[in-house]
Scaffold this motif. Sequence first.
Motif, PDB file in Angstrom:
ATOM      1  N   ALA A 120      15.878  80.134  55.225  1.00  0.00           N
ATOM      2  CA  ALA A 120      16.799  79.672  54.503  1.00  0.00           C
ATOM      3  C   ALA A 120      16.063  78.528  53.197  1.00  0.00           C
ATOM      4  O   ALA A 120      15.856  79.025  51.822  1.00  0.00           O
ATOM      5  N   ALA A 121      14.737  77.730  53.877  1.00  0.00           N
ATOM      6  CA  ALA A 121      13.692  77.250  52.726  1.00  0.00           C
ATOM      7  C   ALA A 121      13.040  77.710  52.366  1.00  0.00           C
ATOM      8  O   ALA A 121      12.955  78.024  51.370  1.00  0.00           O
TER       9      ALA A 121
ATOM     10  N   LEU B  46      17.798  68.152  53.919  1.00  0.00           N
ATOM     11  CA  LEU B  46      17.585  70.009  53.296  1.00  0.00           C
ATOM     12  C   LEU B  46      18.760  71.546  53.907  1.00  0.00           C
ATOM     13  O   LEU B  46      18.972  71.857  53.021  1.00  0.00           O
ATOM     14  N   THR B  47      19.088  70.889  55.564  1.00  0.00           N
ATOM     15  CA  THR B  47      19.851  72.173  55.359  1.00  0.00           C
ATOM     16  C   THR B  47      21.760  71.737  54.794  1.00  0.00           C
ATOM     17  O   THR B  47      22.373  72.638  55.030  1.00  0.00           O
ATOM     18  N   GLU B  48      22.169  70.867  54.817  1.00  0.00           N
ATOM     19  CA  GLU B  48      23.320  70.552  54.302  1.00  0.00           C
ATOM     20  C   GLU B  48      23.526  71.051  52.933  1.00  0.00           C
ATOM     21  O   GLU B  48      24.531  72.144  52.443  1.00  0.00           O
ATOM     22  N   SER B  49      22.726  70.964  51.932  1.00  0.00           N
ATOM     23  CA  SER B  49      21.855  71.349  50.574  1.00  0.00           C
ATOM     24  C   SER B  49      22.042  72.718  50.342  1.00  0.00           C
ATOM     25  O   SER B  49      22.491  73.932  48.884  1.00  0.00           O
TER      26      SER B  49
ATOM     27  N   THR C 246      29.022  72.026  57.641  1.00  0.00           N
ATOM     28  CA  THR C 246      29.357  72.986  59.191  1.00  0.00           C
ATOM     29  C   THR C 246      27.996  72.783  59.589  1.00  0.00           C
ATOM     30  O   THR C 246      28.231  72.654  61.770  1.00  0.00           O
ATOM     31  N   PHE C 247      26.876  73.943  59.512  1.00  0.00           N
ATOM     32  CA  PHE C 247      26.226  74.350  59.877  1.00  0.00           C
ATOM     33  C   PHE C 247      25.321  73.038  60.459  1.00  0.00           C
ATOM     34  O   PHE C 247      24.575  72.638  61.351  1.00  0.00           O
ATOM     35  N   THR C 248      24.939  72.062  59.136  1.00  0.00           N
ATOM     36  CA  THR C 248      24.052  70.528  59.583  1.00  0.00           C
ATOM     37  C   THR C 248      25.391  69.870  60.954  1.00  0.00           C
ATOM     38  O   THR C 248      23.852  68.873  61.020  1.00  0.00           O
ATOM     39  N   ASP C 249      26.345  69.792  60.773  1.00  0.00           N
ATOM     40  CA  ASP C 249      27.073  69.289  61.955  1.00  0.00           C
ATOM     41  C   ASP C 249      26.724  69.340  63.293  1.00  0.00           C
ATOM     42  O   ASP C 249      26.326  69.116  63.935  1.00  0.00           O
TER      43      ASP C 249
END
Length: 514
Positions: A192-193, A294-297, A302-305
């Motif tokens: 994703a990054a 960075l993952t939340e954005s 949900t993925f970040t949780d």
Amino acid sequence: MTTGSPRTTRPADDISTYLGPDRALRADRLGTSGLLLSVLAATAPLMVVAGVMPTTYAVMGIVGQPLLFVALGVVLVLFSVGYAEMSRHVHNAGAFYAYIARGLGGTAGAGAALVALVAYSALQVGIYGIFGFEVSGLLATYADVTVAWWIPALAAVAVVGALGWLKIDVNARVLGVLLVIEVALVVIFDVAAISDPGKEGLSLHAFDPGTLTGAGVSTALCFCIAAFTGFEQAPVYAEETSRPHVLVPRVMFLAVGSVAVFFALSSWALTVATGPSAIVGTAQKESAGLLFTLTESRLGATFTDILHVLFVTGMFAATLSFHNVVARYAFAMGREGLLPRAFGRTTGAGGAPGTGSLLQSAVSAVVVIVFAATDGKPTGDPTAPVLHLFTWCGNLGALGVIVLMAAASLSVIVFFVRRGAGRAQAWRLVTSALAGLALLVLAGYTVKDFDVLVGAGPGSALSWALPAVIGLALVAGLAQGLLLRSRNPEAHARIGLGNEAFRLDKAAATPVEQ
């Protein structure tokens, strides 16, 4: 042993080391995948990406962290060449100390044994601190329940101790499932990054050697080498594999290679996501929350949780892996007279080193309780002593492992030269020498910069008191080895040999009376 007659000292080649089936771990219990997963779990990949990498960027200000992982990967591959060849000849749950004993003698092996026991115990106990804090935070966020950090930490001590009594293949499944999921999530973030880079685009600036300048490089190396800790554990399980001379070297190279590539790419992905020029400032602002921000954005809440939960399970997997290693070191030491003999016996139908498991559980519980008793901070405040438990013990353990790797590199050289194989193994001996020198330099930097590593002031007593723990363990172990050599030379000669089934040399026909 029979009394009333003069004691005669027999050479090691004539010493029988067979102590019975209850002094041997069960063989054929681990294949390549099970061994690899058990070893990789100790490296706690998500904990490194979410914790070590942001800390290194923030504290040291070194943009070229990915390049450091590549350089350290090369050093550790050089180390693994000789270490893996040694594993073809010596199959002993004592791993480091067994190798050192076979090359440098029983007294050196006794010193290495106590250093290993202290180092790996510290690595495991330290994780309980950050584990307890993170679980406490999750409960507060998702269940609106306020729990002191030491409660989940002690619960983890109990669960890990119980699993320590079970068969290693059960533990390997637990470790494997958790590891595969957390690695998959980090890879998803990396993709994703790279797919959605920051303002500076898909920059390779972090791999520019020019980024490795300034006083912080040596300390950044210390942070990064600690992230590799765990890959060297494969020989600890040698007695429990079907073909140790094949599987152990294979797993070691797979482990160090995959860890180096994974960490280099993941640390680079962080710079891509923020932009190389912004990674230091962003890490200083977000600290351990960098990855999750960075993952939340990019991937959503949900993925970040899920990532937060896997962060906790990854730490649990690491504690379980280190627990297994400590239990096996205690077993090997008990079998060879370096600990009380009760530690050298397997327990239960699974043939696990249960007494060593109990020892580590007890030590962990005591340390957590001591740190909890000094915790006067509000619930949820990680500044002390929960953070101290993690940083103090983690860096103490990493220093011990670096010292052991340096000593093992020298032992490889002496082992093969003494057996007349120096010419045949020449290139392996060269790689061991190069790795040993590099590891000694790293150990020196670690001691010099220990105040930075543990977040203490330059004049703090911690800068010398914590490294002194490793020094005291070494001195105490050497003293024990010398005492054993004078009082029981036959037992001294058995240090590092393990049970008869795992010896390089042929045992004598008549066992030594116990």
